[in-house]
Design an enzyme around this catalytic site. Structure first.
Site, PDB file in Angstrom:
ATOM      1  N   ASP A  53       2.637  -0.452   6.935  1.00  0.00           N
ATOM      2  CA  ASP A  53       3.933   0.221   6.809  1.00  0.00           C
ATOM      3  C   ASP A  53       4.160   1.231   7.939  1.00  0.00           C
ATOM      4  OD1 ASP A  53       6.440   0.639   5.779  1.00  0.00           O
ATOM      5  OD2 ASP A  53       5.801   2.080   4.263  1.00  0.00           O
ATOM      6  N   LEU A  68     -11.569 -10.071   6.492  1.00  0.00           N
ATOM      7  CA  LEU A  68     -12.722 -10.786   5.951  1.00  0.00           C
ATOM      8  C   LEU A  68     -12.310 -12.026   5.175  1.00  0.00           C
ATOM      9  CD1 LEU A  68     -15.348  -8.236   4.555  1.00  0.00           C
ATOM     10  CD2 LEU A  68     -15.656  -9.921   6.375  1.00  0.00           C
ATOM     11  N   GLY A  69     -11.259 -11.885   4.386  1.00  0.00           N
ATOM     12  CA  GLY A  69     -10.833 -13.018   3.580  1.00  0.00           C
ATOM     13  C   GLY A  69     -11.619 -13.145   2.296  1.00  0.00           C
ATOM     14  N   GLY A  81      13.805   9.841   2.254  1.00  0.00           N
ATOM     15  CA  GLY A  81      14.206  10.477   3.513  1.00  0.00           C
ATOM     16  C   GLY A  81      13.044  11.124   4.227  1.00  0.00           C
ATOM     17  N   ASN A  82      11.987  11.485   3.459  1.00  0.00           N
ATOM     18  CA  ASN A  82      10.759  11.989   4.080  1.00  0.00           C
ATOM     19  C   ASN A  82       9.942  10.864   4.708  1.00  0.00           C
ATOM     20  OD1 ASN A  82      10.664  14.540   1.771  1.00  0.00           O
ATOM     21  ND2 ASN A  82      10.054  14.964   3.875  1.00  0.00           N
ATOM     22  N   SER A  83      10.224   9.622   4.339  1.00  0.00           N
ATOM     23  CA  SER A  83       9.438   8.487   4.835  1.00  0.00           C
ATOM     24  C   SER A  83       9.376   8.482   6.352  1.00  0.00           C
ATOM     25  CB  SER A  83      10.059   7.173   4.359  1.00  0.00           C
ATOM     26  OG  SER A  83       9.896   7.004   2.980  1.00  0.00           O
ATOM     27  N   HIS A 122       9.244   0.401   6.701  1.00  0.00           N
ATOM     28  CA  HIS A 122      10.357   0.204   5.759  1.00  0.00           C
ATOM     29  C   HIS A 122      11.594   1.016   6.133  1.00  0.00           C
ATOM     30  CE1 HIS A 122       8.630   3.804   3.571  1.00  0.00           C
ATOM     31  NE2 HIS A 122       9.913   4.048   3.407  1.00  0.00           N
TER      32      HIS A 122
END
Length: 393
Positions: free
Chosen positions: A153, A292-293, A235-237, A123
């Site tokens: 992510d 797996l679904g 901002g830490n992301s 992101h």
């Protein structure tokens, strides 16, 4: 010279010399105790002042014996040791932690190898634009996106390796070995404040966190998420969550807060997912995640009884088998007469996170696994060949 005497000194001035000596020794013992525990000493001092003289005289000798026999260690020694550990970790890891500026946004990341690869969150870079990477020593380098995995992510960007040969990359820890209560450290650029460090503990483990939305409108879940109370802010992301060895245990990804600021609940993608996903991104620019679904949840006592199983039966009750998935191809059942998954490759499955975590961290597309299930009240083993999860929307 003008001398001042305390009330306590006047109070005991009449005592014989040996009594004064005894009191002085007792005070020394109390002083050592104060160093060991200031709160206890404060309470103890109030108690001594409130008690009669005779009580002090009677208890003085045992206090001296205890203090001499086992002098406590000053807590400041441990505090300074821990403080120095924090300083050392920051100095060790911070050169490899970067601030990523892309368009009007920014985030954090960390150098994962000597080839200029930097791990961050999907992101942080998903909206595209020119990327500039800022290092702690002032170096500003352009970067390009190597690949992303919206489902976890995670993303990898790359700078010119020749420009960062002198910067040692971070090391990844085994996140499966983590325990709630362990001290953790976060380094990143909260609100653009580059090279900021915060500390806290692991508040919880094995959280499920929604990732990208799948083609059926249901978000894929990121398993084994680490929860921490270390201050994590916008901002830490993409920055690292570290243990006291300076190893990365997770990638700081999200916070839970009504004010878009730290409220003591931060989330990090565990290092073992990073170690599985990132090499695929570097090699292929994308990730194929085994799938797996199925949909399902923890089996309840009522459901177990209805299926002829013990009331305390554990496992994942399959509520739906999705057409086109690996489970459907293997003949697993959902609906009114569902299978209950109790193990995978002889690893016990209790919660859905156990199953998803095993698939994401321990398997690859095309691998055949063995599911241990309960069907019609009896244990069975079903072989399932894992297909790739559909692309996230």
């Amino acid at each position: 010279m003008n001398h001042q005497f305390s009330k306590s000194a006047i109070k005991y001035a009449w005592l014989p010399f040996f009594v004064l000596l005894t009191l002085m020794l007792a005070a020394c013992g109390a002083a050592e105790t104060a160093v060991a525990n200031p709160v206890t000493q404060a309470i103890h001092t109030l108690t001594e002042e409130a008690e009669p003289e005779t009580t002090i005289l009677e208890e003085a000798a045992p206090i001296v014996e205890t203090a001499v026999a086992a002098p406590p260690v000053a807590p400041t020694t441990d505090l300074f040791t821990q403080e120095q550990q924090f300083v050392s970790i920051y100095e060790q890891v911070n050169p490899a932690v970067v601030n990523i500026v892309i368009g009007s946004g920014q985030g954090s990341g960390f150098l994962i190898d000597g080839n200029g690869h930097i791990v961050t969150n999907n992101h942080v870079v998903e909206n595209g634009g020119q990327i500039v990477v800022n290092f702690e020593d002032g170096r500003r380098l352009p970067a390009a996106v190597v690949g992303t995995d919206p489902a976890s992510d995670l993303a990898v960007i790359q700078v010119d390796a020749n420009e960062i040969r002198d910067i040692p990359p971070v090391q990844l820890a085994d996140s499966d070995a983590l325990k709630v209560g362990q001290i953790v450290i976060a380094i990143g650029s909260p609100f653009g404040l580059q090279n900021s460090m915060t500390t806290g503990i692991i508040s919880a483990l094995d959280r499920l966190f929604p990732g990208a939305v799948g083609p059926n409108g249901v978000p894929f879940q990121i398993p084994n998420i680490i929860q921490t109370d270390a201050a994590i802010n916008p901002g830490n992301s993409g920055g690292p969550l570290l243990n006291l060895n300076g190893e990365v245990i997770g990638v700081n990804t999200a916070i839970e807060s009504p004010v878009r600021g730290s409220s003591g609940i931060g989330y990090a993608v565990p290092a073992n997912i990073v170690s599985n996903i990132v090499p695929q991104i570097i090699e292929n620019g994308r990730v194929e995640t085994p799938w797996l679904g199925i949909r399902g949840g923890i089996i309840s006592e009522d459901a177990a009884t209805a299926l002829g199983l013990p009331a305390n039966q554990t496992g994942i009750l399959i509520s739906e088998v999705i057409n086109g998935g690996s489970a459907a191809a293997a003949g697993l059942r959902g609906g009114n007469n569902p299978d209950v998954i109790i193990g995978v490759d002889d690893v016990e499955i209790v919660e859905f996170d156990d199953l998803l975590g095993y698939l994401v961290q321990q398997t690859v597309v095309g691998q055949t696994i063995q599911l241990q299930i309960m069907r019609d009240g009896q244990p069975q083993t079903v072989n399932v060949t894992l297909a790739a999860r559909p692309a996230a929307g």
